[in-house]
Design a protein around this motif. Sequence first.
Motif, PDB file in Angstrom:
ATOM      1  N   TYR A   1      14.525  32.692  36.181  1.00  0.00           N
ATOM      2  CA  TYR A   1      15.472  31.854  35.215  1.00  0.00           C
ATOM      3  C   TYR A   1      16.914  32.398  35.383  1.00  0.00           C
ATOM      4  N   ARG A   2      16.965  33.742  34.698  1.00  0.00           N
ATOM      5  CA  ARG A   2      18.038  34.314  34.844  1.00  0.00           C
ATOM      6  C   ARG A   2      18.889  34.048  35.791  1.00  0.00           C
ATOM      7  N   VAL A   3      18.007  34.568  37.190  1.00  0.00           N
ATOM      8  CA  VAL A   3      18.796  34.325  38.680  1.00  0.00           C
ATOM      9  C   VAL A   3      19.116  33.149  39.261  1.00  0.00           C
ATOM     10  N   LEU A   4      17.957  31.595  38.738  1.00  0.00           N
ATOM     11  CA  LEU A   4      18.396  30.493  38.731  1.00  0.00           C
ATOM     12  C   LEU A   4      19.901  29.873  38.383  1.00  0.00           C
ATOM     13  N   ALA A   5      19.772  30.473  36.897  1.00  0.00           N
ATOM     14  CA  ALA A   5      21.604  30.260  35.798  1.00  0.00           C
ATOM     15  C   ALA A   5      22.493  30.808  36.821  1.00  0.00           C
ATOM     16  N   TYR A   6      22.522  31.812  37.416  1.00  0.00           N
ATOM     17  CA  TYR A   6      23.250  32.381  38.146  1.00  0.00           C
ATOM     18  C   TYR A   6      23.692  32.166  39.510  1.00  0.00           C
ATOM     19  N   ALA A   7      22.919  31.233  40.329  1.00  0.00           N
ATOM     20  CA  ALA A   7      22.590  30.998  41.638  1.00  0.00           C
ATOM     21  C   ALA A   7      23.468  29.968  41.348  1.00  0.00           C
ATOM     22  N   ALA A   8      23.080  28.909  40.166  1.00  0.00           N
ATOM     23  CA  ALA A   8      23.823  27.408  40.137  1.00  0.00           C
ATOM     24  C   ALA A   8      25.299  27.967  39.289  1.00  0.00           C
ATOM     25  N   LEU A   9      25.890  29.208  39.805  1.00  0.00           N
ATOM     26  CA  LEU A   9      27.247  29.242  39.072  1.00  0.00           C
ATOM     27  C   LEU A   9      27.601  28.813  37.764  1.00  0.00           C
ATOM     28  N   MET A  10      26.659  29.311  36.597  1.00  0.00           N
ATOM     29  CA  MET A  10      26.722  28.558  35.720  1.00  0.00           C
ATOM     30  C   MET A  10      27.788  30.278  34.833  1.00  0.00           C
ATOM     31  N   ARG A  11      27.839  31.532  35.368  1.00  0.00           N
ATOM     32  CA  ARG A  11      27.766  32.358  35.100  1.00  0.00           C
ATOM     33  C   ARG A  11      27.921  33.315  35.415  1.00  0.00           C
ATOM     34  N   ASP A  12      29.241  34.565  35.892  1.00  0.00           N
ATOM     35  CA  ASP A  12      29.481  35.392  36.784  1.00  0.00           C
ATOM     36  C   ASP A  12      28.961  36.819  35.913  1.00  0.00           C
ATOM     37  N   GLU A  13      28.570  36.967  34.945  1.00  0.00           N
ATOM     38  CA  GLU A  13      27.654  38.209  34.700  1.00  0.00           C
ATOM     39  C   GLU A  13      26.385  38.182  35.804  1.00  0.00           C
ATOM     40  N   TYR A  14      25.998  39.548  36.278  1.00  0.00           N
ATOM     41  CA  TYR A  14      24.740  40.131  37.067  1.00  0.00           C
ATOM     42  C   TYR A  14      23.988  40.065  36.442  1.00  0.00           C
ATOM     43  N   PRO A  15      22.673  39.236  37.200  1.00  0.00           N
ATOM     44  CA  PRO A  15      21.373  39.249  36.224  1.00  0.00           C
ATOM     45  C   PRO A  15      21.079  40.975  36.793  1.00  0.00           C
ATOM     46  N   PRO A  16      20.747  41.294  35.289  1.00  0.00           N
ATOM     47  CA  PRO A  16      19.973  43.041  35.190  1.00  0.00           C
ATOM     48  C   PRO A  16      18.482  42.712  36.169  1.00  0.00           C
ATOM     49  N   LEU A  17      18.947  43.897  36.357  1.00  0.00           N
ATOM     50  CA  LEU A  17      17.394  44.165  37.539  1.00  0.00           C
ATOM     51  C   LEU A  17      16.738  44.810  36.462  1.00  0.00           C
ATOM     52  N   ARG A  18      15.604  44.217  34.997  1.00  0.00           N
ATOM     53  CA  ARG A  18      14.697  44.183  34.840  1.00  0.00           C
ATOM     54  C   ARG A  18      13.818  43.151  34.336  1.00  0.00           C
ATOM     55  N   LEU A  19      12.489  44.057  33.742  1.00  0.00           N
ATOM     56  CA  LEU A  19      11.323  43.137  33.518  1.00  0.00           C
ATOM     57  C   LEU A  19      11.711  42.786  31.745  1.00  0.00           C
ATOM     58  N   ASP A  20      11.680  42.133  31.602  1.00  0.00           N
ATOM     59  CA  ASP A  20      11.803  41.585  30.010  1.00  0.00           C
ATOM     60  C   ASP A  20      10.928  41.219  29.484  1.00  0.00           C
ATOM     61  N   GLN A  21       9.856  41.498  29.629  1.00  0.00           N
ATOM     62  CA  GLN A  21       8.872  41.066  29.323  1.00  0.00           C
ATOM     63  C   GLN A  21       8.553  40.382  27.587  1.00  0.00           C
ATOM     64  N   GLY A  22       7.736  39.839  27.277  1.00  0.00           N
ATOM     65  CA  GLY A  22       7.157  38.743  25.590  1.00  0.00           C
ATOM     66  C   GLY A  22       8.345  38.023  25.677  1.00  0.00           C
ATOM     67  N   PRO A  23       7.834  37.302  24.456  1.00  0.00           N
ATOM     68  CA  PRO A  23       8.283  35.454  24.400  1.00  0.00           C
ATOM     69  C   PRO A  23       9.781  35.472  24.134  1.00  0.00           C
ATOM     70  N   LYS A  24      10.626  36.500  23.816  1.00  0.00           N
ATOM     71  CA  LYS A  24      11.557  36.498  23.259  1.00  0.00           C
ATOM     72  C   LYS A  24      12.352  37.122  24.102  1.00  0.00           C
ATOM     73  N   GLU A  25      14.484  37.019  24.187  1.00  0.00           N
ATOM     74  CA  GLU A  25      14.822  38.252  24.892  1.00  0.00           C
ATOM     75  C   GLU A  25      15.013  38.896  23.848  1.00  0.00           C
ATOM     76  N   PRO A  26      15.066  39.896  24.394  1.00  0.00           N
ATOM     77  CA  PRO A  26      15.191  41.344  24.436  1.00  0.00           C
ATOM     78  C   PRO A  26      16.297  42.047  23.114  1.00  0.00           C
ATOM     79  N   VAL A  27      16.157  42.860  22.438  1.00  0.00           N
ATOM     80  CA  VAL A  27      17.460  42.808  21.297  1.00  0.00           C
ATOM     81  C   VAL A  27      17.861  43.796  21.703  1.00  0.00           C
TER      82      VAL A  27
END
Length: 223
Positions: free
Chosen positions: A193-219
């Motif tokens: 979904y991060r890649v989807l948002a980036y490809a859909a032009l919503m943000r310019d920040e490049y998605p991080p190349l990492r697997l952030d597991q768990g129910p919430k975003e990393p701190v």
Amino acid sequence: MNTRSDAPYPVRLTGELDEPLSRWLWLVKWVLIIPHIVVLVFLWIGFAVSTVVAGFAILFTGRYPRALFDFTVGVIRWNWRVQFYSYAALGTDRYPPFTLRRTDYPADFDVDYPQRLSRGLVLVKWWLLAIPHYLVVMAMLGGGVSVASSGEGDDIIPLLGILVLIAAVVVLFTASYPRGVFDFLLGINRWFYRVLAYAALMRDEYPPLRLDQGPKEPVVGDD
């Protein structure tokens, strides 16, 4: 090694495991989500049109029209709730709401609205710059176990599907969701979904190349 930036990534996907889960409901969820699938077909058509219109707006003005932005985020949010309920996570038995807006549902998706976007990046980020992520996502969602088929080739069970099936079988016999599998599934979905948002032009920040597991975003600041 700490590879995180000083700011949280502006695309956020969450999903709280909503136990207890029914042992058998996952067997029929493919039927239960049909009304959502019908609506989502039309929403994704609108999403595609809105993204093209927004792309031209960004190219000429450097801004993503707010109404279109809220709509596209809402479509992705709706889609994620349905996937979380069904066969991308099986994380809840609570039926997804029919709305683009945020609710108290255990799965949510949101993107910080950008005040300005690069006019030049809009031409290349959705295809050229995103290629490394596309390859990773294809490996996670398209790669898996090859099984024999009656046709000329073999059928491939995607990694995501394998993990969901494992979780479903465990729930069927134990009424308990394996937490490690759930966290890994959320990591795969979050990357997608991060890649989807980036490809859909919503943000310019490049998605991080990492697997952030768990129910919430990393701190921010965690290793």
